[in-house]
Write an enzyme that holds these catalytic residues in place. Structure first.
Site, PDB file in Angstrom:
ATOM      1  N   ASP A 166      -0.068  -0.300  -4.905  1.00  0.00           N
ATOM      2  CA  ASP A 166      -1.276   0.212  -5.577  1.00  0.00           C
ATOM      3  C   ASP A 166      -1.043   1.555  -6.269  1.00  0.00           C
ATOM      4  OD1 ASP A 166      -1.172   1.529  -3.114  1.00  0.00           O
ATOM      5  OD2 ASP A 166      -3.290   1.211  -2.620  1.00  0.00           O
ATOM      6  N   HIS A 167      -0.060   2.319  -5.824  1.00  0.00           N
ATOM      7  CA  HIS A 167       0.314   3.588  -6.457  1.00  0.00           C
ATOM      8  C   HIS A 167       1.527   4.116  -5.717  1.00  0.00           C
ATOM      9  CE1 HIS A 167      -1.377   5.274  -2.889  1.00  0.00           C
ATOM     10  NE2 HIS A 167      -2.449   4.526  -3.103  1.00  0.00           N
ATOM     11  N   ASP A 174       0.836  -1.203   0.000  1.00  0.00           N
ATOM     12  CA  ASP A 174       0.000   0.000   0.000  1.00  0.00           C
ATOM     13  C   ASP A 174       0.874   1.258   0.000  1.00  0.00           C
ATOM     14  OD1 ASP A 174      -2.259   1.530   0.139  1.00  0.00           O
ATOM     15  OD2 ASP A 174      -2.909   0.842   2.119  1.00  0.00           O
ATOM     16  N   ASP A 175       0.773   2.063  -1.031  1.00  0.00           N
ATOM     17  CA  ASP A 175       1.469   3.368  -1.079  1.00  0.00           C
ATOM     18  C   ASP A 175       2.994   3.253  -1.167  1.00  0.00           C
ATOM     19  OD1 ASP A 175      -1.140   4.148  -0.517  1.00  0.00           O
ATOM     20  OD2 ASP A 175      -0.580   5.746   0.857  1.00  0.00           O
ATOM     21  N   HIS A 232     -10.163  -2.409  -0.964  1.00  0.00           N
ATOM     22  CA  HIS A 232     -10.099  -1.198  -0.157  1.00  0.00           C
ATOM     23  C   HIS A 232     -11.185  -1.229   0.915  1.00  0.00           C
ATOM     24  CE1 HIS A 232      -9.151   2.830   1.003  1.00  0.00           C
ATOM     25  NE2 HIS A 232     -10.375   3.250   0.752  1.00  0.00           N
ATOM     26  N   CYS A 282      -5.916   4.594  -3.183  1.00  0.00           N
ATOM     27  CA  CYS A 282      -6.175   3.193  -2.850  1.00  0.00           C
ATOM     28  C   CYS A 282      -7.432   2.593  -3.472  1.00  0.00           C
ATOM     29  CB  CYS A 282      -6.301   3.030  -1.333  1.00  0.00           C
ATOM     30  SG  CYS A 282      -4.938   3.728  -0.399  1.00  0.00           S
TER      31      CYS A 282
HETATM   32 CA   LIG Z   1      -2.753   2.958  -1.379  1.00  0.00          CA
END
Ligand SMILES: [Ca+2]
Ligand SMILES: [Ca+2]
Length: 489
Positions: free
Chosen positions: A338-339, A55-56, A151, A95
Site C-alpha cells: 500500500d506504500h 502492508d507497509d 483499512h 494505510c
Molecule cells: Ca500500510
C-alpha cells in the site's frame, strides 16, 4: 541534461492531454465493454485475479534493489515470471487513504480521505461508489478474500461472497507478546509508542496472522472449488509495525553483517520546515533520537528485514496453492504494497512522508498475456489498479477514475508513455513523480525538487535553483488545483 529537460517539458503536454480525456470521461468509456476483453491477449475466458496486497512493504525486495540483504525468493520469482513496475507509487503514504483510493479508483485530493481517521464512506464523493471487489462481483466474478484489504473499520462484508475467518471478521487471531515483556526492543519509550515495537517472537509461523491467512488462500485455491472467474484477495499485515516475526527470520540477518541504509548526514538541512512537520520526525517521542541514543537502528533494520522475509514465505505459501491448482494457467497474480516506509532515511522511521522511501511500492503482474522477465520504469500508481482490472476483466464501472489502465505498458514494457504519479498527504500537500524527477509541494507552498538520475536518494533539493524553474513548473502543473478538504466528519 538540457535535452532531458526539454524532452520532459515537451512530453508533459501529451500527459496533460490524456488527463483531460480522462477527466472528461472519454478515456474511461473506451476502456469498458467487451471490445477491451477481446484485446486481452486473445483469451477466450476472463482471467481470474489473485490479488496479493502487502502492508507497509517498501522496496526492500530482492528484485527491487532497495536493500542488498533482502531475501525474498518468492516475490523475486513472481516478478521474474511476469512484469515488475520499478517506479510504482502510492496515492497516499499511509494505510487507510491509500486503500480507500485504490479500492475506489479515486484519488485523495478528490475524496478528502487523507488520514487514517477518515472513514472511506464518510467522504461525500465515496458515499455510493462501487468499490473494486463489488465491481468484480457485479461483473459475475466470485469474490473472496482474507486479511487486511480494506483499512480496519472500512471493511465491507457486502463487497465479498466469502471472507476468512468470517465475512465480517477480516483477520484471524495472532500471537502478541505479553505486555510485561513489551517493548521487546528494550528502549524506555512511552507506552503509546509500543505499537512501533520490534523483535523476535517465540512462536512458530502457525501462530501468526499472515501465515494463517496465506494458508486459507492456498487451501481455497488448491481445493479447485472456486467458481470461475474469481477475484481472490489476500491482505498481508506484515511488515507493518510492530515488527514481530519468528526467531528464524531474524537468524537470516545476523546483526553484524547487515548493511545499513545509505544516509546523508544533515540531509534535512535543505528541506523546508513543512517537511519536518510530517513523518516520524515530527512525533513528540522522537523515534530517531531514541534509536540514536540506544543504538537500536541496526536492530530495527534487522527486524524489518526479518518481517519482509516472513512475508515472502507467506507469499510463497499462497503461490504454491495456486501452482498446485487447476487455475494456474488462467490466473493473473498481482502483488502490491500500500506504500513504503523509511528506516532512518531523512531521520524518519515511518511512512507519512512524500519522499521516495514512503511513496515507492512493489507492483508486479504475472500470468497469461504478461511477458516473463519484463520490467517498466514508467511511473504508475496504485490508482491504476482498478481501471486496469476493469479493462482486463470487463468490469462495467462508471467510476470517474483518477488513474488509468496500465495494459498499454504491459503490452510494451520498453515504451515511454510519460505518465505521472501523484501522491497526496493532505489538501495541497502533494508529491509528483515522473520517470526522472520528484517534485514536492507542501501546503504552505514550499517545495522540493530531486533529479532521480543523478540523485536517487533525494539528497539535493534543487527547488530553489533558477535553472530548474521550467521543469519544476511542468511537474507542478500535474498537481490538481482544486483539492478536497478533509472528509472527516
Ligand atoms: Ca500500510
Ligand atoms: Ca537533503
Amino acid at each position: 541534461m538540457n535535452n532531458r529537460l526539454n524532452e520532459n517539458v515537451k512530453d508533459y503536454s501529451l500527459v496533460s492531454r490524456r488527463r483531460f480525456l480522462k477527466y472528461s470521461g472519454l478515456l474511461g468509456l473506451s476502456l469498458m465493454g467487451c471490445s477491451s476483453l477481446k484485446k486481452w491477449k486473445g483469451q477466450n475466458t476472463r482471467p481470474n485475479i489473485l490479488f496479493l496486497c502487502i502492508d507497509d512493504l517498501n522496496d526492500w525486495v530482492g528484485c527491487m534493489g532497495g536493500h542488498p540483504d533482502a531475501k525474498t525468493p518468492n516475490m523475486d520469482r513472481l516478478a521474474a515470471n511476469g512484469m515488475l513496475f520499478t517506479n510504482a507509487h502510492c496515492p497516499a503514504p499511509l494505510c487507510g487513504p491509500c486503500r480507500a483510493a485504490f479500492l475506489s479508483g479515486i484519488a485523495p485530493y478528490n475524496t478528502g480521505v487523507y488520514k487514517n481517521r477518515n472513514r472511506l464512506r464518510n467522504s461525500s464523493v465515496l458515499e455510493n461508489t462501487v468499490l473494486m471487489p463489488k465491481s468484480f462481483k457485479e461483473a459475475g466474478y466470485y469474490v473472496s478474500g482474507t486479511g487486511k484489504i480494506f483499512h480496519e473499520a472500512d471493511h465491507e462484508p457486502d463487497n465479498w461472497h466469502e471472507y476468512w475467518p468470517a465475512i465480517d471478521v477480516p483477520n484471524p487471531e495472532t500471537y502478541a507478546p505479553p505486555e510485561s515483556e513489551m517493548p521487546l526492543h528494550g528502549m524506555p519509550v512511552p507506552k503509546k509508542a509500543w505499537g512501533n515495537d520490534f523483535g523476535p517472537i517465540p512462536v512458530p509461523n502457525e501462530e501468526t496472522r499472515d501465515w494463517k491467512t496465506a494458508g486459507w488462500a492456498a487451501r481455497r485455491l488448491r481445493s479447485n472449488e472456486l467458481s470461475e472467474p474469481f477475484f481472490l484477495a489476500w491482505g498481508c499485515k506484515k511488515p507493518h509495525v510492530p515488527l514481530y516475526a519468528p526467531q528464524k527470520y531474524f537468524d537470516m540477518y545476523p546483526l553484524d553483517k547487515i548493511k545499513m541504509p545509505v544516509i546523508l548526514e544533515n540531509d534535512l538541512d535543505d528541506v523546508p520546515q513543512a517537511a519536518r512537520e510530517i513523518g516520524s520526525y515530527s512525533w513528540p517521542w522522537k523515534p530517531h533520537e531514541y534509536f540514536k541514543k540506544y543504538g537500536k537502528q541496526r536492530e530495527c533494520v534487522q527486524a524489518y528485514l526479518a518481517c519482509v522475509s516472513y512475508v515472502d514465505d507467506c507469499v510463497g505459501r499462497v503461490l504454491k496453492g495456486l501452482e498446485e491448482s487447476s487455475y494456474k494457467d488462467n490466473t493473473i497474480v498481482v502483488l502490491v504494497s500500500d506504500h513504503g516506509i523509511h528506516k532512518g532515511e531523512k531521520e524518519n522511521w515511518s511512512k507519512y512522508t512524500l519522499w521516495e522511501e514512503a511513496t515507492r511500492v512493489p507492483m508486479m503482474f504475472s500470468g497469461p498475456g504478461i511477458k516473463s522477465g519484463s520490467e517498466s520504469a514508467e511511473p504508475v500508481n496504485l490508482l491504476d489498479l482498478y481501471p486496469t482490472f476493469a479493462q482486463i476483466c470487463g468490469l462495467k464501472t462508471d467510476v470517474p477514475f483518477d488513474g488509468s489502465s496500465i495494459t498499454d505498458i504491459i503490452a510494451n514494457p520498453k515504451a515511454v508513455f510519460n505518465r505521472i504519479s501523484v501522491t497526496a498527504y493532505g489538501p495541497h500537500l502533494n508529491s509528483v513523480r515522473s520517470r526522472d524527477w520528484r517534485y514536492i509541494r507542501y501546503d504552505d507552498g514550499s517545495e522540493e525538487l530531486y533529479n532521480h538520475i543523478e540523485d536517487p536518494y533525494e539528497w539535493h533539493n534543487l527547488a530553489s535553483k533558477p535553472e530548474f524553474k521550467t521543469i519544476k513548473e511542468a511537474l507542478a502543473a500535474h498537481i490538481p488545483q482544486k483539492q478536497a478538504e478533509s472528509s472527516r466528519k
